[in-house]
Design an enzyme around this catalytic site. Sequence first.
Site, PDB file in Angstrom:
ATOM      1  N   LYS A 116      -9.563 -10.782   1.399  1.00 29.71           N
ATOM      2  CA  LYS A 116     -10.166 -10.035   0.163  1.00 29.71           C
ATOM      3  C   LYS A 116     -10.280 -11.142  -1.020  1.00 29.71           C
ATOM      4  O   LYS A 116     -11.297 -10.780  -1.627  1.00 29.71           O
ATOM      5  CB  LYS A 116      -9.169  -8.851  -0.019  1.00 29.71           C
ATOM      6  CG  LYS A 116      -7.955  -9.142  -0.412  1.00 29.71           C
ATOM      7  CD  LYS A 116      -7.178  -7.949  -0.509  1.00 29.71           C
ATOM      8  CE  LYS A 116      -5.670  -7.644  -0.783  1.00 29.71           C
ATOM      9  NZ  LYS A 116      -4.810  -8.555   0.578  1.00 29.71           N
ATOM     10  N   ASN A 139      -6.098  -7.962  -8.237  1.00 25.96           N
ATOM     11  CA  ASN A 139      -4.896  -8.625  -7.477  1.00 25.96           C
ATOM     12  C   ASN A 139      -5.065 -10.051  -7.394  1.00 25.96           C
ATOM     13  O   ASN A 139      -4.249 -10.606  -6.625  1.00 25.96           O
ATOM     14  CB  ASN A 139      -4.923  -7.878  -6.273  1.00 25.96           C
ATOM     15  CG  ASN A 139      -3.680  -8.153  -5.060  1.00 25.96           C
ATOM     16  OD1 ASN A 139      -2.370  -8.054  -5.939  1.00 25.96           O
ATOM     17  ND2 ASN A 139      -3.703  -8.640  -3.985  1.00 25.96           N
ATOM     18  N   HIS A 184       2.889  -5.052   5.591  1.00 26.83           N
ATOM     19  CA  HIS A 184       3.528  -4.398   4.129  1.00 26.83           C
ATOM     20  C   HIS A 184       4.383  -2.916   4.924  1.00 26.83           C
ATOM     21  O   HIS A 184       4.574  -1.958   4.140  1.00 26.83           O
ATOM     22  CB  HIS A 184       2.811  -3.698   3.235  1.00 26.83           C
ATOM     23  CG  HIS A 184       1.976  -4.785   2.416  1.00 26.83           C
ATOM     24  ND1 HIS A 184       2.700  -5.938   1.919  1.00 26.83           N
ATOM     25  CD2 HIS A 184       0.764  -5.170   2.383  1.00 26.83           C
ATOM     26  CE1 HIS A 184       1.902  -6.747   1.179  1.00 26.83           C
ATOM     27  NE2 HIS A 184       0.656  -6.201   1.655  1.00 26.83           N
TER      28      HIS A 184
END
Length: 438
Positions: A116, A139, A184
């Site tokens: 990303k 981010n 995660h």
Amino acid sequence: MADYRGRKVVIIGLGITGLSCVDFFLAQGVTPRVMDTRVSPPGRDKLPGQVECHVGSINSDWLLAADLIIASPGIALAHPALSEAADAGIEIIGDIELFCREAQAPIVAITGSNGKSTVTTLVGEMARAAGWQVGVGGNIGLPALTLLKAPAQLYVLELSSFQLETTWSLKAAAATILNVTEDHMDRYPLGMQQYRAAKLRIYENASVCVVNADDGMTMPVRGVDARCVSFGIDVGDYHLNQQQGSTWLRVKGEKVLDTREMKLVGQHNYTNALAALALADAVNIPRASSLKALTTYGGLPHRFQLVHEAKGIRWINDSKATNVGSTEAALNGLQVQGTLWLLLGGDGKGADFSALAHYLQGDNLRLFCFGRDGDALASLRPSIATRTETLQQAMAQIAPQVKAGDMVLLSPACASLDQFRNFEQRGDQFAQLAKELG
């Protein structure tokens, strides 16, 4: 634009994002309270004197006295104190939600487990090549709220699953989930579908959804609809085309760019380029500008970055590959004319390396394994593996053996903290040695 005057605001989490939230509210005439579970959070010394700050724990009394909570992506919404506040009817949002309520220009929104940052940066470069004023952040790099301080014709945001959980007002002009792989899981006890559900929020109210034709997990929950444009390796509206030894980027049947003209290398980067091109086309960035950016953009530091090329040998720094999935992405579909000299090693953080074995077949491969988990990595294919203590020792052995057509790739599948300060220092050492030895 929202009016926050008179609101009792609590911000959880300092650092540059927390400070951007403080600045935002002060500019609105609201003095927030700030808390951080860390005893010495970064940025505390930059807090204006009138802002109350609680450190070392969550102050539940402050939360329950608030009517708006801005939660850092670092704190799970399942935290008991946040659950209690939510049950009390207190609004909980993140900095991206604040941004979306204010932004006056179209937004390109990008999420995914891998790639990303590259795609976000690429779309920003495409817009700049067209002469557009563009704000790139989220981010990556700048916190989103700081992008509001400069004029912009377009915003390009990298968004994590954590940020998307606290965002409701995003209406992206174009949005993508590049891929969904296990990550995660400590924050998603219900597993992959819970993680995917957080990412799927990016498509809500999006005008165009750019989906990965090779990854069903990136599809909207109700399936592909009229908003969807696809990219993929062999299939999709935007896909790769192999022809007479060349790989082309192809859009709806038309060849648009020979990848040999790109500075980015590797199949995963070619598909990143396709995703970026699809997003840029969706917001009407001129195609010629986008293709120009693809020929000039050299990639982010430490992410499959060509750091040296001499005598027909390419030295690639992928030190950012600190987990098995990142190294898999680097090796998947990688084409090397000669021998691939692969450097693996560091601290595997208890990871299962067995998924890499599939990529370590064939005759044109040599493994050099170093650091704490070097033995475990070498055991994946002992017949072609050389064990060294350090990265430097490995490269000293590789340098006299490489020939034209070969590639030397540092893609460690491990964290660096057993021997380096961080992955950047590891990558810098690789680049320096490549230039000295190569």
